[in-house]
Design a protein around this motif. Sequence first.
Motif, short mmCIF file in Angstrom:
data_model
loop_
_atom_site.label_atom_id
_atom_site.label_comp_id
_atom_site.label_asym_id
_atom_site.label_seq_id
_atom_site.Cartn_x
_atom_site.Cartn_y
_atom_site.Cartn_z
N ASN A 124 8.30 3.72 11.87
CA ASN A 124 7.12 2.85 11.77
C ASN A 124 6.94 2.06 13.06
OD1 ASN A 124 9.52 1.14 10.41
ND2 ASN A 124 8.10 -0.27 11.37
N GLY A 170 0.30 6.08 5.90
CA GLY A 170 -0.93 6.70 6.36
C GLY A 170 -1.20 8.03 5.69
N ASN A 171 -1.65 8.99 6.51
CA ASN A 171 -1.90 10.35 6.03
C ASN A 171 -0.89 11.32 6.63
OD1 ASN A 171 -4.25 9.64 4.50
ND2 ASN A 171 -5.37 9.48 6.43
N LYS A 180 6.66 -8.26 4.47
CA LYS A 180 5.91 -7.54 5.51
C LYS A 180 5.74 -6.09 5.09
CE LYS A 180 5.86 -6.49 10.45
NZ LYS A 180 6.54 -6.67 11.77
N ARG A 227 1.17 0.82 3.34
CA ARG A 227 0.10 1.84 3.34
C ARG A 227 -0.22 2.30 4.75
NH1 ARG A 227 -0.52 -1.23 -1.09
NH2 ARG A 227 -1.12 -0.16 -3.04
N GLU A 228 -0.17 1.35 5.68
CA GLU A 228 -0.41 1.69 7.09
C GLU A 228 0.73 2.54 7.64
OE1 GLU A 228 -0.40 -0.83 11.21
OE2 GLU A 228 -1.65 -1.60 9.58
N TYR A 229 1.96 2.22 7.28
CA TYR A 229 3.11 2.99 7.75
C TYR A 229 3.03 4.45 7.28
CZ TYR A 229 5.47 -1.51 8.72
OH TYR A 229 5.82 -2.74 9.19
N THR A 255 2.85 -5.64 2.91
CA THR A 255 1.59 -5.79 3.64
C THR A 255 1.22 -4.53 4.40
OG1 THR A 255 1.96 -8.17 3.91
CG2 THR A 255 0.41 -7.14 5.43
N TYR A 256 2.22 -3.85 4.96
CA TYR A 256 1.94 -2.74 5.88
C TYR A 256 2.34 -1.35 5.38
CZ TYR A 256 0.95 -6.25 9.44
OH TYR A 256 0.40 -7.30 10.14
#
Length: 220
Positions: free
Chosen positions: A57, A76-77, A66, A72-74, A69-70
């Motif tokens: 990540n 991703g697709n 944290k 889903r961003e880590y 919070t992140y």
Amino acid sequence: MKIYSNFINSLLVLLILVFSSAVEKKPRILIIGDSISGGYTRYVTDHFKDRAVVMHNPGNAGDTGKGLTYIREYIGNGDWDIILFNWGLHDLCYRHPDSKSAGNRDKVNGTITFTVDKYKENLESLVGIMKELSDAKLVFVTTTFVPENEPGRFSKDPIIYNKVALQVMKDHSVTVKDIYKKSKVIHKEHGFGDDDVHFTDAGNKELSKLIVEVLEKVLN
């Protein structure tokens, strides 16, 4: 001559497609964690360079707050095959705004980032989200050793937090790699001293062997 040229072009296209397909079929491994995982990821990547794509990540995943919070961003697709993750060292850290220590660490006057109960709750949520977002095989890595004189952490706390984490992973059928005991041995020889949780480059390399060991098993 034109027929020969067309044949060569078709062959080149076929080879490109075959090569692309082979590249796409490489297993994809995501490592989520703090600076400890950041230290060993380079060696894990080197180990699997011809067989798998290994990524970490961006930056430091910090504590479970944290992470929530992140996460889903880590993920991703990325279409990950394995997600290897850890939270802990930042959760059990005490901090005080007036502390001069890096990261305002202060286990005497500070406040703990997340109690063990909240840590458990956050881990439950994180595992649920990861399973929701990805079909990847999940692997949890236990928190590493904390030396006695670390300014913001108590040396006994990783044992307490790991015990809770192991129960969460058992409840959710998540594979576990328990590296705590071996990290203690490695730190004594390759740590940055009795007031720092981090490892030298040699220490990171030794930790990576433990990570490679579990990833090899999961990949097979």
